[in-house]
Design a protein around this motif. Structure first.
Motif, PDB file in Angstrom:
ATOM      1  N   SER A 168       5.873  -4.157  10.453  1.00  0.00           N
ATOM      2  CA  SER A 168       6.879  -5.101  10.361  1.00  0.00           C
ATOM      3  C   SER A 168       7.807  -4.678  11.513  1.00  0.00           C
ATOM      4  O   SER A 168       8.333  -5.975  12.190  1.00  0.00           O
ATOM      5  CB  SER A 168       7.943  -5.101   9.268  1.00  0.00           C
ATOM      6  N   GLY A 169       8.119  -3.421  12.110  1.00  0.00           N
ATOM      7  CA  GLY A 169       8.876  -3.435  13.323  1.00  0.00           C
ATOM      8  C   GLY A 169       8.258  -3.916  14.534  1.00  0.00           C
ATOM      9  O   GLY A 169       8.839  -4.329  15.407  1.00  0.00           O
ATOM     10  N   VAL A 170       7.123  -3.482  14.506  1.00  0.00           N
ATOM     11  CA  VAL A 170       6.205  -4.093  15.783  1.00  0.00           C
ATOM     12  C   VAL A 170       6.237  -5.766  15.856  1.00  0.00           C
ATOM     13  O   VAL A 170       6.468  -6.497  16.788  1.00  0.00           O
ATOM     14  CB  VAL A 170       4.621  -3.624  15.803  1.00  0.00           C
ATOM     15  N   VAL A 171       6.095  -6.396  14.529  1.00  0.00           N
ATOM     16  CA  VAL A 171       5.985  -7.868  14.547  1.00  0.00           C
ATOM     17  C   VAL A 171       7.542  -8.334  15.210  1.00  0.00           C
ATOM     18  O   VAL A 171       7.576  -9.283  15.685  1.00  0.00           O
ATOM     19  CB  VAL A 171       5.690  -8.400  13.143  1.00  0.00           C
ATOM     20  N   LEU A 172       8.633  -7.831  14.559  1.00  0.00           N
ATOM     21  CA  LEU A 172       9.863  -8.050  14.718  1.00  0.00           C
ATOM     22  C   LEU A 172      10.158  -7.839  16.033  1.00  0.00           C
ATOM     23  O   LEU A 172      10.764  -8.895  16.797  1.00  0.00           O
ATOM     24  CB  LEU A 172      10.870  -7.151  13.922  1.00  0.00           C
ATOM     25  N   LEU A 173       9.940  -6.736  16.916  1.00  0.00           N
ATOM     26  CA  LEU A 173      10.123  -6.607  18.487  1.00  0.00           C
ATOM     27  C   LEU A 173       9.340  -7.417  19.151  1.00  0.00           C
ATOM     28  O   LEU A 173       9.829  -7.803  20.043  1.00  0.00           O
ATOM     29  CB  LEU A 173       9.762  -5.043  18.577  1.00  0.00           C
ATOM     30  N   GLY A 174       8.001  -7.743  18.798  1.00  0.00           N
ATOM     31  CA  GLY A 174       7.272  -8.618  19.470  1.00  0.00           C
ATOM     32  C   GLY A 174       8.047  -9.978  19.467  1.00  0.00           C
ATOM     33  O   GLY A 174       7.817 -10.744  20.511  1.00  0.00           O
ATOM     34  N   ILE A 175       8.557 -10.468  18.285  1.00  0.00           N
ATOM     35  CA  ILE A 175       8.933 -11.746  18.401  1.00  0.00           C
ATOM     36  C   ILE A 175      10.586 -11.737  19.246  1.00  0.00           C
ATOM     37  O   ILE A 175      10.702 -12.702  19.773  1.00  0.00           O
ATOM     38  CB  ILE A 175       9.408 -12.125  16.748  1.00  0.00           C
ATOM     39  N   VAL A 176      10.957 -10.618  18.896  1.00  0.00           N
ATOM     40  CA  VAL A 176      12.206 -10.781  20.172  1.00  0.00           C
ATOM     41  C   VAL A 176      12.023 -10.763  21.441  1.00  0.00           C
ATOM     42  O   VAL A 176      12.611 -11.404  22.403  1.00  0.00           O
ATOM     43  CB  VAL A 176      13.189  -9.442  19.446  1.00  0.00           C
TER      44      VAL A 176
END
Length: 64
Positions: A6-14
């Motif tokens: 979820s951290g990777v997905v969140l940072l990817g979106i940001v």
């Protein structure tokens, strides 16, 4: 695994939003670097993940 994914997905979106809306500035580049460390499997990646977990724990423990 769930937290790091979820951290990777969140940072990817940001990173995507920073790139599309504002251009890529210095602070945005730091976010991109964190994103890269989470995706990579270098020797320093576990330390970065542990730091992220510690920061999340610290922020989660703040009471208002």
């Amino acid at each position: 695994m769930i937290l790091s994914m979820s951290g990777v997905v969140l940072l990817g979106i940001v990173v995507f939003l920073f790139f599309r809306k504002d251009g890529l500035k210095g602070t945005h580049a730091c976010t991109c670097a964190l994103f890269g460390f989470y995706l990579s499997s270098t020797a320093i990646a576990p330390s970065i993940k542990a730091g992220g977990a510690s920061l999340a724990s610290l922020l989660g423990g703040i009471r208002f």
